[in-house]
Design a protein around this motif. Structure first.
Motif, PDB file in Angstrom:
ATOM      1  N   ALA A  67      62.861  59.486  -4.289  1.00 38.26           N
ATOM      2  CA  ALA A  67      64.030  60.175  -3.736  1.00 38.26           C
ATOM      3  C   ALA A  67      64.417  61.363  -4.609  1.00 38.26           C
ATOM      4  O   ALA A  67      64.727  62.453  -4.115  1.00 38.26           O
ATOM      5  CB  ALA A  67      65.190  59.207  -3.586  1.00 38.26           C
ATOM      6  N   ARG A  68      64.425  61.148  -5.934  1.00 37.40           N
ATOM      7  CA  ARG A  68      64.797  62.230  -6.853  1.00 37.40           C
ATOM      8  C   ARG A  68      63.769  63.370  -6.766  1.00 37.40           C
ATOM      9  O   ARG A  68      64.131  64.548  -6.689  1.00 37.40           O
ATOM     10  CB  ARG A  68      64.860  61.667  -8.270  1.00 37.40           C
ATOM     11  N   ARG A  69      62.481  63.026  -6.751  1.00 33.77           N
ATOM     12  CA  ARG A  69      61.429  64.055  -6.634  1.00 33.77           C
ATOM     13  C   ARG A  69      61.532  64.776  -5.293  1.00 33.77           C
ATOM     14  O   ARG A  69      61.441  66.001  -5.208  1.00 33.77           O
ATOM     15  CB  ARG A  69      60.056  63.396  -6.754  1.00 33.77           C
ATOM     16  N   GLY A  70      61.718  63.998  -4.204  1.00 31.08           N
ATOM     17  CA  GLY A  70      61.816  64.598  -2.877  1.00 31.08           C
ATOM     18  C   GLY A  70      62.988  65.551  -2.767  1.00 31.08           C
ATOM     19  O   GLY A  70      62.875  66.629  -2.166  1.00 31.08           O
ATOM     20  N   LYS A  71      64.120  65.174  -3.352  1.00 29.34           N
ATOM     21  CA  LYS A  71      65.286  66.063  -3.331  1.00 29.34           C
ATOM     22  C   LYS A  71      64.963  67.374  -4.038  1.00 29.34           C
ATOM     23  O   LYS A  71      65.308  68.466  -3.549  1.00 29.34           O
ATOM     24  CB  LYS A  71      66.469  65.369  -3.991  1.00 29.34           C
ATOM     25  N   GLY A  72      64.290  67.277  -5.182  1.00 29.84           N
ATOM     26  CA  GLY A  72      63.920  68.493  -5.913  1.00 29.84           C
ATOM     27  C   GLY A  72      63.000  69.389  -5.095  1.00 29.84           C
ATOM     28  O   GLY A  72      63.165  70.613  -5.065  1.00 29.84           O
ATOM     29  N   ILE A  73      62.038  68.794  -4.385  1.00 34.29           N
ATOM     30  CA  ILE A  73      61.103  69.577  -3.573  1.00 34.29           C
ATOM     31  C   ILE A  73      61.831  70.291  -2.436  1.00 34.29           C
ATOM     32  O   ILE A  73      61.584  71.461  -2.136  1.00 34.29           O
ATOM     33  CB  ILE A  73      59.992  68.661  -3.019  1.00 34.29           C
ATOM     34  N   VAL A  74      62.780  69.579  -1.791  1.00 34.23           N
ATOM     35  CA  VAL A  74      63.541  70.194  -0.691  1.00 34.23           C
ATOM     36  C   VAL A  74      64.395  71.341  -1.203  1.00 34.23           C
ATOM     37  O   VAL A  74      64.477  72.412  -0.580  1.00 34.23           O
ATOM     38  CB  VAL A  74      64.401  69.133   0.030  1.00 34.23           C
ATOM     39  N   LEU A  75      65.055  71.141  -2.333  1.00 34.90           N
ATOM     40  CA  LEU A  75      65.859  72.220  -2.920  1.00 34.90           C
ATOM     41  C   LEU A  75      64.992  73.440  -3.217  1.00 34.90           C
ATOM     42  O   LEU A  75      65.408  74.588  -3.004  1.00 34.90           O
ATOM     43  CB  LEU A  75      66.537  71.728  -4.213  1.00 34.90           C
ATOM     44  N   GLN A  76      63.786  73.193  -3.691  1.00 42.08           N
ATOM     45  CA  GLN A  76      62.843  74.270  -3.968  1.00 42.08           C
ATOM     46  C   GLN A  76      62.511  75.031  -2.685  1.00 42.08           C
ATOM     47  O   GLN A  76      62.491  76.267  -2.647  1.00 42.08           O
ATOM     48  CB  GLN A  76      61.568  73.659  -4.568  1.00 42.08           C
ATOM     49  N   ARG A  77      62.251  74.279  -1.596  1.00 43.91           N
ATOM     50  CA  ARG A  77      61.909  74.907  -0.317  1.00 43.91           C
ATOM     51  C   ARG A  77      63.085  75.711   0.242  1.00 43.91           C
ATOM     52  O   ARG A  77      62.895  76.685   0.964  1.00 43.91           O
ATOM     53  CB  ARG A  77      61.481  73.840   0.688  1.00 43.91           C
ATOM     54  N   LEU A  78      64.303  75.285  -0.096  1.00 40.47           N
ATOM     55  CA  LEU A  78      65.495  76.006   0.357  1.00 40.47           C
ATOM     56  C   LEU A  78      65.830  77.199  -0.547  1.00 40.47           C
ATOM     57  O   LEU A  78      66.834  77.898  -0.318  1.00 40.47           O
ATOM     58  CB  LEU A  78      66.688  75.048   0.411  1.00 40.47           C
ATOM     59  N   GLY A  79      65.001  77.433  -1.579  1.00 43.43           N
ATOM     60  CA  GLY A  79      65.239  78.550  -2.489  1.00 43.43           C
ATOM     61  C   GLY A  79      66.279  78.275  -3.545  1.00 43.43           C
ATOM     62  O   GLY A  79      66.697  79.190  -4.274  1.00 43.43           O
ATOM     63  N   ARG A  80      66.714  77.030  -3.697  1.00 47.25           N
ATOM     64  CA  ARG A  80      67.733  76.656  -4.682  1.00 47.25           C
ATOM     65  C   ARG A  80      67.028  76.138  -5.941  1.00 47.25           C
ATOM     66  O   ARG A  80      67.072  74.949  -6.277  1.00 47.25           O
ATOM     67  CB  ARG A  80      68.683  75.629  -4.075  1.00 47.25           C
ATOM     68  N   TYR A  81      66.349  77.067  -6.645  1.00 39.77           N
ATOM     69  CA  TYR A  81      65.411  76.688  -7.704  1.00 39.77           C
ATOM     70  C   TYR A  81      66.102  76.070  -8.916  1.00 39.77           C
ATOM     71  O   TYR A  81      65.585  75.117  -9.516  1.00 39.77           O
ATOM     72  CB  TYR A  81      64.581  77.908  -8.126  1.00 39.77           C
ATOM     73  N   LYS A  82      67.271  76.601  -9.298  1.00 42.27           N
ATOM     74  CA  LYS A  82      67.960  76.055 -10.475  1.00 42.27           C
ATOM     75  C   LYS A  82      68.397  74.611 -10.234  1.00 42.27           C
ATOM     76  O   LYS A  82      68.290  73.760 -11.126  1.00 42.27           O
ATOM     77  CB  LYS A  82      69.161  76.938 -10.839  1.00 42.27           C
ATOM     78  N   PHE A 131      55.178  69.270 -13.242  1.00 43.95           N
ATOM     79  CA  PHE A 131      54.453  70.157 -12.317  1.00 43.95           C
ATOM     80  C   PHE A 131      55.427  70.878 -11.376  1.00 43.95           C
ATOM     81  O   PHE A 131      55.397  72.111 -11.233  1.00 43.95           O
ATOM     82  CB  PHE A 131      53.438  69.345 -11.515  1.00 43.95           C
ATOM     83  N   TYR A 132      56.323  70.109 -10.738  1.00 47.16           N
ATOM     84  CA  TYR A 132      57.248  70.729  -9.789  1.00 47.16           C
ATOM     85  C   TYR A 132      58.270  71.616 -10.509  1.00 47.16           C
ATOM     86  O   TYR A 132      58.689  72.659  -9.974  1.00 47.16           O
ATOM     87  CB  TYR A 132      57.959  69.644  -8.967  1.00 47.16           C
ATOM     88  N   LYS A 133      58.649  71.225 -11.707  1.00 50.90           N
ATOM     89  CA  LYS A 133      59.544  72.094 -12.487  1.00 50.90           C
ATOM     90  C   LYS A 133      58.847  73.422 -12.783  1.00 50.90           C
ATOM     91  O   LYS A 133      59.459  74.488 -12.693  1.00 50.90           O
ATOM     92  CB  LYS A 133      59.949  71.395 -13.784  1.00 50.90           C
ATOM     93  N   GLY A 134      57.553  73.346 -13.112  1.00 51.69           N
ATOM     94  CA  GLY A 134      56.785  74.564 -13.360  1.00 51.69           C
ATOM     95  C   GLY A 134      56.757  75.478 -12.144  1.00 51.69           C
ATOM     96  O   GLY A 134      56.896  76.702 -12.266  1.00 51.69           O
ATOM     97  N   LEU A 135      56.599  74.888 -10.949  1.00 50.75           N
ATOM     98  CA  LEU A 135      56.595  75.698  -9.727  1.00 50.75           C
ATOM     99  C   LEU A 135      57.935  76.414  -9.546  1.00 50.75           C
ATOM    100  O   LEU A 135      57.981  77.589  -9.155  1.00 50.75           O
ATOM    101  CB  LEU A 135      56.306  74.814  -8.511  1.00 50.75           C
ATOM    102  N   ALA A 136      59.040  75.694  -9.792  1.00 50.44           N
ATOM    103  CA  ALA A 136      60.365  76.302  -9.652  1.00 50.44           C
ATOM    104  C   ALA A 136      60.560  77.433 -10.659  1.00 50.44           C
ATOM    105  O   ALA A 136      61.099  78.504 -10.332  1.00 50.44           O
ATOM    106  CB  ALA A 136      61.447  75.234  -9.813  1.00 50.44           C
ATOM    107  N   LEU A 137      60.127  77.217 -11.901  1.00 52.55           N
ATOM    108  CA  LEU A 137      60.237  78.253 -12.927  1.00 52.55           C
ATOM    109  C   LEU A 137      59.405  79.467 -12.572  1.00 52.55           C
ATOM    110  O   LEU A 137      59.804  80.617 -12.825  1.00 52.55           O
ATOM    111  CB  LEU A 137      59.803  77.681 -14.284  1.00 52.55           C
ATOM    112  N   CYS A 138      58.264  79.218 -11.965  1.00 55.32           N
ATOM    113  CA  CYS A 138      57.395  80.316 -11.527  1.00 55.32           C
ATOM    114  C   CYS A 138      58.110  81.162 -10.474  1.00 55.32           C
ATOM    115  O   CYS A 138      58.058  82.395 -10.490  1.00 55.32           O
ATOM    116  CB  CYS A 138      56.101  79.732 -10.973  1.00 55.32           C
ATOM    117  N   GLN A 139      58.811  80.493  -9.543  1.00 60.89           N
ATOM    118  CA  GLN A 139      59.557  81.206  -8.511  1.00 60.89           C
ATOM    119  C   GLN A 139      60.723  82.001  -9.115  1.00 60.89           C
ATOM    120  O   GLN A 139      61.118  83.034  -8.559  1.00 60.89           O
ATOM    121  CB  GLN A 139      60.113  80.195  -7.485  1.00 60.89           C
TER     122      GLN A 139
END
Length: 833
Positions: free
Chosen positions: A753-768, A793-801
């Motif tokens: 759930a925590r990982r999924g929430k982070g992925i959705v926030l990333q897809r919505l452009g809410r990287y921080k 890994f997913y944190k790295g993707l957000a930082l990249c964005q």
């Protein structure tokens, strides 16, 4: 001593003392799993020399677990005793008749279909190259082991084995099913693909055009007009077929544009021509043509013998000659000119030729065929009811005028068949159905009535092969209409009505309550606890918890029966304790020790499967849980365990079938619905997964109302997280975010759930905000290294964005430190700069 060049026993005393039976027993003792199989399938009751029978089984299967189990089961179920010297012929006969011939409908069909599917739809290698290599091995050409990816794939598939640095087909059953002729035929299909892809430019319409064409040919069987029509429909469609959607999209096109309302669709003229020539044939009697076609539809083997009817159906193109046997030419014909269609046309012809004359309906009505239509509308061609109603019409004093057919037939039905039906014309027929329904030996009457009530309520229920469905079909009370179950006819629907079912269920429930044991005696299996042989459902206060193995929810361990022999019970408890502690190999050793003395201890087979899941050995997990279900087909956890193994092997359709078996046994257990939804997501069937997970949540809410707000916290977290994932697949990101928050309310540290929430926030452009979620995972000391690798890994993707490459690269590097084979992280390092 040696005598005339042959070896013989040195003296008669040795021959009597050390006889064949003694040798057989010692051979079995030297091989513990052989002993288990002999006991498990009770082969000592089926043959004079059971070990010799087992040797012949292994000669066919070469120790392949699933095939060995199925062939042993076939020996155990056979009616005859195997005498000395008959072992090879009898086992060979069973292997051919029950596994190889018409294998797609035999005992090992799912296992063999899975091999075929992975071979012909392979994502790692080109299927054409796999088939060419396999053909080379089949031809007995020496193929030395090397590092070719095709060799690795065939070895991983289990279709071939390594023998002294050479490759050979894994066993005789595979060699006969996936034979030289089969390989040549499939290679030809692939060659046709090269031709058709160019003409219809399918490469512009799909990610994997070969897979699309395979699905087309699965429907048309290379029938030229239908293949061209279907390819044209694909070429003209506006949408692109993504990977994994080929089967669903092609089927959707076939059903919508060819089969449903087919008389007004793209292939209507072609299909009308077949129907017309079939029903108005000048060469043969249509009745005989339909009877032959029905026989072929029933999958009865019809050998080619050159009768005029066979020749005419072949010329018509409705059937085809498949290696000397006749089969329906393709699935489209099979669905348009279906079994129900044939039965209907046969009934019309039969009634027209025979019953109109015998019942003299032409003397009772202005339009006797219209009368017959109304009769069939009530009876749906059920023979006895049709005959009885025609007889009532013949015996009535009044003539049926044009336009009055419906009213008069309904009047006869209600007055002479339905009202006070026990004493009416069809009374004995209806009483027989009633008695068999309420005294079924194959299924519990309560479950039969509940299924029948569900069909009455909904109008139709999808076929899934449960025992209750099969029993109602055999009873004739329901019918299979293109994959959906419906009440067989209007007369049954009115006699065995909703109010009748509710009344019978009420009686049954009163009886059951009086027989229910004291709640204090029921088992509590929220952890390891006593387990009853009957696999009885616990009270709702004692509902089991969900465990996690791999990517899918599991169930709690099965307990042991306190009445079992003390040693086995103690071993079983020790195995369960080791399993809870994560000592999987030790747990397996304990279960194996039990099974060496009692191969029928299905609870040990099941928990052994969960221990193998802990080792991520899902193939062996599947074998162990399959054995449990063979020993006890109603062991609900064994079916769930099979489903988990199949899910982790990415065999999602078979996993769903296993979860459906568990649901059929215990429909009120939310775990099985949750697991089914995960497999539906694996198939990208997100809409169906949503409906399934909603069912699980509804069950959980009922349990919560009864047991209190804190009774199902973990289960709710998993269920809401699964629902969020399904919403995410549907691109409904805002809804998915709210649903993940709902899951985290129940269990704030639940990783998916925590990982999924982070992925959705990333897809919505809410990287921080996404990074904050991944940091929460990384700061949790209870998270595993695997989980933390994913979070990095997913944190790295957000930082990249966020255009912070140095920090992103550091995150990817940390992910690789925790998980050195993390290919996605390696690729991300290369692209983020």
């Amino acid at each position: 001593m040696k005598y005339r060049g042959a070896l013989q026993v040195s003296n008669p005393i040795y021959e009597k003392v050390i006889d064949r039976s003694w040798v057989e027993q010692e051979l079995a003792n030297l091989q513990p799993f052989s002993q288990i199989r002999l006991k498990l399938f009770k082969l000592e009751n089926k043959a004079r020399y059971p070990y010799s029978v087992l040797e012949e089984v292994l000669a066919w299967t070469n120790e392949q677990f699933s095939l060995t189990q199925k062939l042993c089961q076939l020996v155990a179920e056979s009616n005859s005793f195997i005498e000395s010297g008959e072992e090879a012929s009898r086992v060979g006969q069973l292997a051919r008749a029950r596994l190889i011939e018409d294998w797609e409908n035999q005992a090992a069909s799912e296992h063999l279909k899975a091999i075929r599917s992975r071979l012909l739809n392979n994502q790692q290698c080109q299927p054409f190259r796999l088939l060419k290599l396999y053909r080379q091995i089949l031809r007995l050409e020496e193929v030395r082991v090397n590092e070719m990816p095709e060799q690795a794939e065939l070895l991983d598939l289990g279709l071939i084995v390594e023998d002294c640095n050479s490759l050979k087909v894994a066993n005789r059953i595979y060699e006969e099913v996936f034979s030289r002729s089969w390989v040549e035929r499939e290679l030809t299909r692939l060659h046709l693909a090269d031709l058709k892809l160019e003409s219809f430019q399918l490469e512009e319409k799909a990610s994997y055009p070969y897979s699309v064409l395979e699905e087309v040919l699965a429907w048309t069987n290379e029938r030229v007009f239908l293949t061209q029509t279907l390819c044209q429909l694909i070429a003209e469609s506006d949408s692109f077929i993504e990977a994994g959607e080929e089967a669903r999209r092609v089927e959707q096109l076939v059903r919508q544009c060819l089969i449903e309302d087919w008389e007004n669709q793209a292939a209507s003229e072609h299909l009308k021509a077949i129907r017309s020539r079939l029903l108005n044939n000048q060469q043969c009697q249509p009745f005989r043509l339909l009877k032959l076609y029905r026989q072929i539809l029933r999958l009865e083997e019809v050998k080619v013998n050159g009768t005029p009817e066979q020749v005419e159906l072949l010329n018509l193109g409705l059937i085809t000659n498949d290696r000397g046997s006749l089969k329906v030419a393709n699935r489209i014909y099979e669905e348009v000119f279906s079994r129900s269609w044939v039965e209907r046309e046969l009934t019309r012809l039969h009634l027209a030729d025979l019953k109109l004359e015998s019942f003299q309906l032409e003397e009772k009505a202005s339009y006797p065929y219209s009368v017959l239509e109304e009769v069939l509308a009530w009876t749906n061609e059920q023979v006895f009811l049709t005959q009885t109603l025609c007889q009532l019409i013949a015996e009535s004093d009044s003539f049926i005028e044009a336009g009055k057919e419906a009213r008069r037939i309904e009047q006869l039905v209600r007055q002479c068949l339905i009202a006070n039906w026990e004493n009416r014309a069809a009374g004995e027929h209806l009483k027989a159905i009633w008695q068999r329904l309420l005294a079924s030996k194959n299924c519990g009457p309560f479950r039969l009535l509940k299924l029948y009530r569900q069909i009455l309520r909904l109008g139709e229920v999808r076929v899934n092969g449960t025992l209750e469905q099969v029993e109602l079909l055999n009873l004739g009370l329901i019918t299979n209409d293109r994959g959906s179950l419906k009440v067989a006819n209007r007369i049954y629907e009115e006699v065995f009505s909703r109010s009748w079912v509710e009344s019978e269920l009420a009686k049954f429930v009163r009886t059951s309550i009086s027989e229910t044991p004291n709640p204090a005696q029921t088992e509590n299996i929220s952890s390891i606890a006593p387990h009853k042989k009957t696999d009885k459902k616990p009270t709702k206060k004692a509902l089991r918890r969900i465990l996690s193995f791999g990517a899918i929810a599991g169930v709690a361990l099965i307990g042991f029966n306190l009445f079992f022999e003390h040693r086995e019970a103690k071993l079983f408890q020790q195995g369960n304790e080791l399993l809870n502690q994560g000592e999987y190999k030790g747990a397996i050793a304990k279960y194996d020790e039990i099974l060496a003395s009692d191969g029928n201890y299905y609870q040990a087979w099941t928990n052994r499967g969960y221990a193998l899941a802990g080792l991520r050995d899902y193939n062996k997990m599947l074998d162990s849980c399959t054995t449990a279900a063979i020993v006890e087909p109603k062991a609900v956890y064994a079916w769930n365990c099979q489903g988990e193994a199949l899910h982790n092997l990415k065999q999602y359709e078979q996993a769903i079938a296993a979860f459906n078996k568990a649901i059929a046994i215990e429909p009120d257990d939310p775990v099985f619905w949750i697991n089914k939804s995960e497999s539906l997501l694996g198939l990208k069937h997100s809409e169906e997964a949503l409906a399934t997970i909603e069912q699980a949540i509804e069950i959980l809410e009922k349990i919560q109302q009864e047991n209190g707000s804190n009774s199902m916290i973990r289960e709710f977290s998993i269920a809401w997280s699964s629902k969020a994932r399904a919403l995410r697949e549907e691109q409904r990101d805002e809804e998915a975010l709210a649903t993940y928050n709902r899951a985290l309310e129940y269990s704030p540290d639940y990783f998916p759930a925590r990982r999924g929430k982070g992925i959705v926030l990333q897809r919505l452009g809410r990287y921080k905000e996404a990074i904050e979620e991944f940091d929460r995972i990384l700061n949790n000391p209870k998270q595993t290294s695997q989980d933390k690798a994913e979070a990095w890994f997913y944190k790295g993707l957000a930082l990249c964005q966020l255009q912070q490459p140095p920090m992103a690269l550091a995150a990817f590097q940390e992910a690789l430190r925790l998980k050195p084979d993390y290919q996605e992280a390696e690729k991300a390092k290369m692209t983020c700069g």
